[in-house]
Motif scaffolding. Structure first.
Motif, PDB file in Angstrom:
ATOM      1  N   UNK A   1      60.563 -18.179 -24.960  1.00 51.47           N
ATOM      2  CA  UNK A   1      59.788 -19.312 -25.464  1.00 51.47           C
ATOM      3  C   UNK A   1      59.803 -20.388 -24.389  1.00 51.47           C
ATOM      4  N   UNK A   2      58.653 -20.718 -23.836  1.00 48.75           N
ATOM      5  CA  UNK A   2      58.566 -21.643 -22.704  1.00 48.75           C
ATOM      6  C   UNK A   2      57.906 -22.934 -23.190  1.00 48.75           C
ATOM      7  N   UNK A   3      58.680 -23.819 -23.769  1.00 54.36           N
ATOM      8  CA  UNK A   3      58.140 -25.058 -24.332  1.00 54.36           C
ATOM      9  C   UNK A   3      58.143 -26.160 -23.276  1.00 54.36           C
ATOM     10  N   UNK A   4      56.990 -26.819 -23.118  1.00 55.78           N
ATOM     11  CA  UNK A   4      56.871 -27.936 -22.197  1.00 55.78           C
ATOM     12  C   UNK A   4      56.516 -29.198 -22.979  1.00 55.78           C
ATOM     13  N   UNK A   5      57.395 -30.189 -22.877  1.00 59.34           N
ATOM     14  CA  UNK A   5      57.198 -31.462 -23.551  1.00 59.34           C
ATOM     15  C   UNK A   5      56.471 -32.406 -22.600  1.00 59.34           C
ATOM     16  N   UNK A   6      55.327 -32.892 -23.017  1.00 57.05           N
ATOM     17  CA  UNK A   6      54.491 -33.752 -22.181  1.00 57.05           C
ATOM     18  C   UNK A   6      54.868 -35.202 -22.468  1.00 57.05           C
ATOM     19  N   UNK A   7      55.361 -35.900 -21.449  1.00 52.05           N
ATOM     20  CA  UNK A   7      55.925 -37.243 -21.662  1.00 52.05           C
ATOM     21  C   UNK A   7      55.278 -38.275 -20.742  1.00 52.05           C
ATOM     22  N   UNK A   8      54.958 -39.412 -21.310  1.00 44.41           N
ATOM     23  CA  UNK A   8      54.500 -40.560 -20.533  1.00 44.41           C
ATOM     24  C   UNK A   8      55.722 -41.278 -19.955  1.00 44.41           C
ATOM     25  N   UNK A   9      55.540 -42.240 -19.046  1.00 44.89           N
ATOM     26  CA  UNK A   9      56.700 -42.977 -18.517  1.00 44.89           C
ATOM     27  C   UNK A   9      57.547 -43.623 -19.619  1.00 44.89           C
ATOM     28  N   UNK A  10      56.896 -44.003 -20.743  1.00 43.98           N
ATOM     29  CA  UNK A  10      57.632 -44.665 -21.829  1.00 43.98           C
ATOM     30  C   UNK A  10      58.422 -43.687 -22.693  1.00 43.98           C
ATOM     31  N   UNK A  11      58.105 -42.396 -22.607  1.00 44.03           N
ATOM     32  CA  UNK A  11      58.748 -41.437 -23.511  1.00 44.03           C
ATOM     33  C   UNK A  11      59.618 -40.410 -22.788  1.00 44.03           C
ATOM     34  N   UNK A  12      59.892 -40.627 -21.504  1.00 43.95           N
ATOM     35  CA  UNK A  12      60.656 -39.644 -20.728  1.00 43.95           C
ATOM     36  C   UNK A  12      62.054 -39.447 -21.303  1.00 43.95           C
ATOM     37  N   UNK A  13      62.757 -40.537 -21.592  1.00 48.72           N
ATOM     38  CA  UNK A  13      64.136 -40.409 -22.091  1.00 48.72           C
ATOM     39  C   UNK A  13      64.153 -39.645 -23.412  1.00 48.72           C
ATOM     40  N   UNK A  14      63.239 -39.991 -24.294  1.00 52.64           N
ATOM     41  CA  UNK A  14      63.187 -39.298 -25.580  1.00 52.64           C
ATOM     42  C   UNK A  14      62.891 -37.812 -25.376  1.00 52.64           C
ATOM     43  N   UNK A  15      61.964 -37.496 -24.459  1.00 49.78           N
ATOM     44  CA  UNK A  15      61.605 -36.100 -24.206  1.00 49.78           C
ATOM     45  C   UNK A  15      62.798 -35.300 -23.687  1.00 49.78           C
ATOM     46  N   UNK A  16      63.544 -35.853 -22.755  1.00 49.20           N
ATOM     47  CA  UNK A  16      64.709 -35.139 -22.220  1.00 49.20           C
ATOM     48  C   UNK A  16      65.777 -34.957 -23.301  1.00 49.20           C
ATOM     49  N   UNK A  17      65.910 -35.940 -24.156  1.00 49.33           N
ATOM     50  CA  UNK A  17      66.883 -35.814 -25.252  1.00 49.33           C
ATOM     51  C   UNK A  17      66.488 -34.661 -26.187  1.00 49.33           C
ATOM     52  N   UNK A  18      65.198 -34.590 -26.478  1.00 53.30           N
ATOM     53  CA  UNK A  18      64.709 -33.499 -27.329  1.00 53.30           C
ATOM     54  C   UNK A  18      64.864 -32.144 -26.638  1.00 53.30           C
TER      55      UNK A  18
END
Length: 776
Positions: A449-466
């Motif tokens: 399963x190759x999931x890619x989370x698309x993050x803006x500069x404002x959501x990078x920290x949240x994306x990495x946490x997820x």
């Protein structure tokens, strides 16, 4: 509203239209539909921005549709559909609203049952019946994003051109469908799709500089070594081919493996006869390597089985039962490839179908499902040494793994952080991974399963946490973040595609978590969040689907009272209208031309409803060419059906396609139309039919490998030492088309109606070509 032409604006009514953009709660809010004409930013009403921007760009709006949900929860105890009615009343009044005024029949409200993609699409499709706007402009940035995407799906379904209008840059409508600007956009990816699905004949036509490589690969796929043998005899030199490579194409065993694995990879059933011979030969080869270390009882049991497989137990058959018995007896044996093969029940099921000669008569799962593990492992071993991988690379291209990668790529946009919502976010990602697993279970092999989370500069920290939490909870998932996504819709799409391209390069062979170009499906998960990011992600998903030559599945992540943590709702292939339909239709034409009807059916079912509609025609063709005769059918009916089938195969065999015509012909007749006893009687009376049966038996799809095992000097397997399968002997060459025509005459032809199946075949191809032309 009467039917009218012109530009249609579709706008989803949301909090911004009522003067409360981004509000988490509407309690105590007094809606203001007009707002201050001089307000800026979020305080300026969305429709005012859109009307002014489009007017400035010289785009006149003739019709307006307001999308309003009927679920409770809008301000003042009303629904957004109610507020849409109020907005319509003002827009058609003498004073108008937001700087615009329309005639009474130029503004409509489409009521949507829930803020979801499918409900929106269905509601707008119903409204569009009988209407033909020259273009649909779909606003975004106000109202639920799923309503905007639902409107796009409706436009695609009704085949109407559409552009996206962001409320903050309305003067720059964006055509998400690149085919709108370049009708041949999808054609640029056609070679990749032909490569992935191993359509070698069309590649020979497309790439004449490497024609002989493609022709040899096509012959190998058909189980035909005669082309290579002819070239060897003439000592002909061809660009990109050494004498050693040519000799390999003339060998029986490598050709048999290629024919089996490539046709399994495309989902065909007619050549499952080859599986039987492959099973016996593979088991023998494993035994040669293992017999010195196997315990004596195991060695004896396997030796007896292999000897029985070599001559079909003295012609008595019943081999599937013997394999199952051996599997039960060897259940405790570990570390043996032989034992693993006979214990693989899924493989034995396939063997049973092949030995019955009824594989093509059985209902086929059009979503493949995983192949037996021992068969997948064998395909990987073959692929590791396959010279075809290097030859394709020599042409300047990189092929795909023969059975696919089994990987699924997921794309999910990450919204702004919300305090105290970590648990909800984790559950949402788990729901996405669960959907990806469901999609993976339909593939030929089990990948990652190759999931890619698309993050803006404002959501990078949240994306990495997820991403970290998802990897901790799911061992089969690889989750990464695509960072810094911002800018225009075009820019966002390019950034996402560039990030996907920057990962591992493809090699043409299977790899654990290899190139994202090799994924077998793209799953696009639409999530409430920045609309430009989501639309850019849609564009990137469509482009990557074309690049990876794989289908695209679009779904949405929603939160409801019943599922407050989030759930995946629905799923569809409508985005295939933006390019994939066109290449799938082209491949389906090629498949039908060579009577790979099951391949064609699987291809069209990966497209939108417009392409999937062709499945009914293909199902009928498959039934009429390979299906069983009706119970109680008369002799005259069976003879006529046989003539039609042979006449069609003779016509196809006369075209420039390499295909196992003799085997196809016999599979179409026996036992589908004639039971074994009838078949033997007919062969005894009809020389042409007898020659056809012998040609089928002498093919790789028949008993060619079996008979090589039985050649003089081939001893019992326990005394076996190095029996060669390198022989590429062609034997006596048969004019199969001439034999087919002779068999038609022997069966009472030519007669009226013998060409009906030929006409049906041509009509089916033309229907697919029409979809191909229309999808531009």
């Amino acid at each position: 509203m009467e039917k009218a032409d012109g530009v249609l604006l579709v706008h989803a009514v949301g909090g911004g239209d009522l003067g409360c953009p981004g509000a988490r709660s509407f309690a105590g809010i007094v809606p203001d539909l007009e707002g201050d004409p001089h307000a800026t930013g979020k305080e300026r009403r969305p429709l005012r921005k859109v009307f002014e921007g489009l007017a400035g760009a010289g785009i006149p709006v003739s019709l307006v549709v307001l999308l309003g949900t009927t679920t409770p929860g809008a301000p003042a105890g009303r629904t957004f559909a109610d507020w849409a009615d109020e907005m319509r009343t003002r827009l058609i009044s003498e004073t108008g609203m937001c700087g615009a005024r329309f005639e009474r029949d130029a503004v409509a409200v489409v009521r949507v049952a829930s803020p979801g993609l499918e409900d929106t699409s269905a509601a707008l499709i119903r409204w569009l019946v009988g209407r033909h706007p020259e273009e649909i402009l779909i606003s975004c940035g106000s109202g639920a994003f799923s309503l905007s995407v639902g409107a796009l799906c409706a436009a695609l379904t009704t085949r109407l051109p559409a552009r996206i209008v962001h409320i903050d840059v309305p003067h720059e409508p964006y055509a998400l469908d690149r085919g709108r600007e370049r009708p041949d956009h999808a054609d640029a990816y056609l070679k990749s799709w032909l490569l992935r699905h191993r359509f070698w004949d069309p590649l020979a036509d497309m790439d004449p500089g490497n024609e002989m490589i493609w022709r040899l690969l096509a012959a190998r796929q058909a189980g035909d070594t005669s082309l290579a043998a002819d070239l060897q005899e003439r000592s002909t030199k061809w660009k990109g081919l050494t004498s050693g490579q040519l000799a390999k194409f003339a060998e029986t065993w490598p050709t048999a493996q290629a024919a089996l694995f490539e046709r399994l990879g495309r989902g065909e059933a007619v050549d499952y006869g080859l599986l039987r011979a492959w099973f016996a030969e593979s088991l023998r080869r494993h035994f040669e390597r293992e017999q010195e270390v196997l315990p004596s009882p195991v060695r004896d049991r396997l030796g007896d089985l292999i000897d029985a497989l070599a001559d079909r137990a003295g012609g008595e058959g019943m081999l599937a039962g013997r394999i199952r018995t051996a599997g039960r007896e060897l259940w405790a044996q570990t570390g043996s490839a032989c034992a693993d093969m006979v214990k693989d029940e899924a493989l034995v099921v396939l063997y049973t179908a092949a030995s019955s000669h009824r594989a093509h008569l059985m209902p086929e799962r059009l979503e493949s499902g995983p192949l037996p593990t021992s068969l997948v492992a064998a395909a990987d071993r073959w692929e590791g040494g396959d010279q075809g991988v290097g030859l394709i690379a020599d042409t300047g291209s990189v092929g795909w793994p023969v059975l696919g990668s089994g990987d699924v790529l997921g794309l999910l946009a990450v919204g702004l952080d919300r305090e105290g919502k970590d648990a909800e976010d984790r559950e949402a990602v788990r729901a996405v991974l669960a959907e990806m697993r469901r999609r993976r279970d339909r593939l030929l092999r089990r990948g990652g399963l190759r999931l890619r989370l698309v993050a803006s500069p404002e959501t990078i920290k949240r994306a990495h946490r997820l991403a970290r939490s998802a990897m901790d909870a799911a061992a089969d998932a690889e989750v990464r973040v695509i960072e810094g996504i911002a800018g225009s819709l075009d820019t966002i799409q390019e950034l996402i595609v560039s990030a996907l391209e920057s990962e591992a390069a493809p090699t043409g062979r299977t790899a654990v978590l290899g190139s994202l170009r090799d994924v077998d499906e793209v799953v696009l998960v639409l999530n409430p969040g920045p609309p430009l990011t989501n639309y850019g992600m849609i564009g990137a998903a469509v482009e990557w689907s074309l690049t990876a030559a794989c289908p695209l599945w679009a779904t949405e992540l929603v939160r409801t009272q019943q599922a407050p943590m989030g759930e995946i709702r629905g799923g569809q292939r409508i985005l295939a209208r933006m390019g994939t339909d066109r290449v799938l239709a082209r491949l389906a034409v090629s498949a039908v031309e060579r009577l790979d009807v099951r391949t064609a059916r699987r291809l069209v079912r990966r497209g939108s409803d417009a392409l999937r509609a062709a499945d009914a025609l293909l199902h009928r063709l498959e039934k009429d060419v390979f299906g069983a005769a009706p119970v109680g059918a008369s002799r005259a009916h069976r003879m006529a059906a046989a003539r039609k089938r042979l006449a069609l195969i003779a016509t196809v065999a006369g075209d420039a396609h390499r295909l196992p015509a003799a085997y196809l012909a016999v599979a179409a007749l026996r036992p589908a139309i004639f039971e074994w006893e009838q078949w033997q009687i007919l062969r005894a009376r009809m020389p042409g039919l007898d020659r056809l049966g012998k040609a089928a038996n002498n093919s790789l799809q028949g008993h060619k490998l079996d008979r090589q095992t039985q050649t003089p000097g081939a001893r019992s397997v326990r005394g076996y030492r190095g029996h060669s399968r390198k022989g590429g002997s062609r034997g006596t060459q048969v004019d199969i088309r001439g034999v087919l025509i002779q068999a038609v005459r022997e069966l009472g032809g030519p007669a009226d109606g013998d060409d009906l199946l030929i006409k049906q075949h041509k009509a089916t191809i033309e229907a697919l070509r029409a979809i191909y032309r229309e999808s531009a």
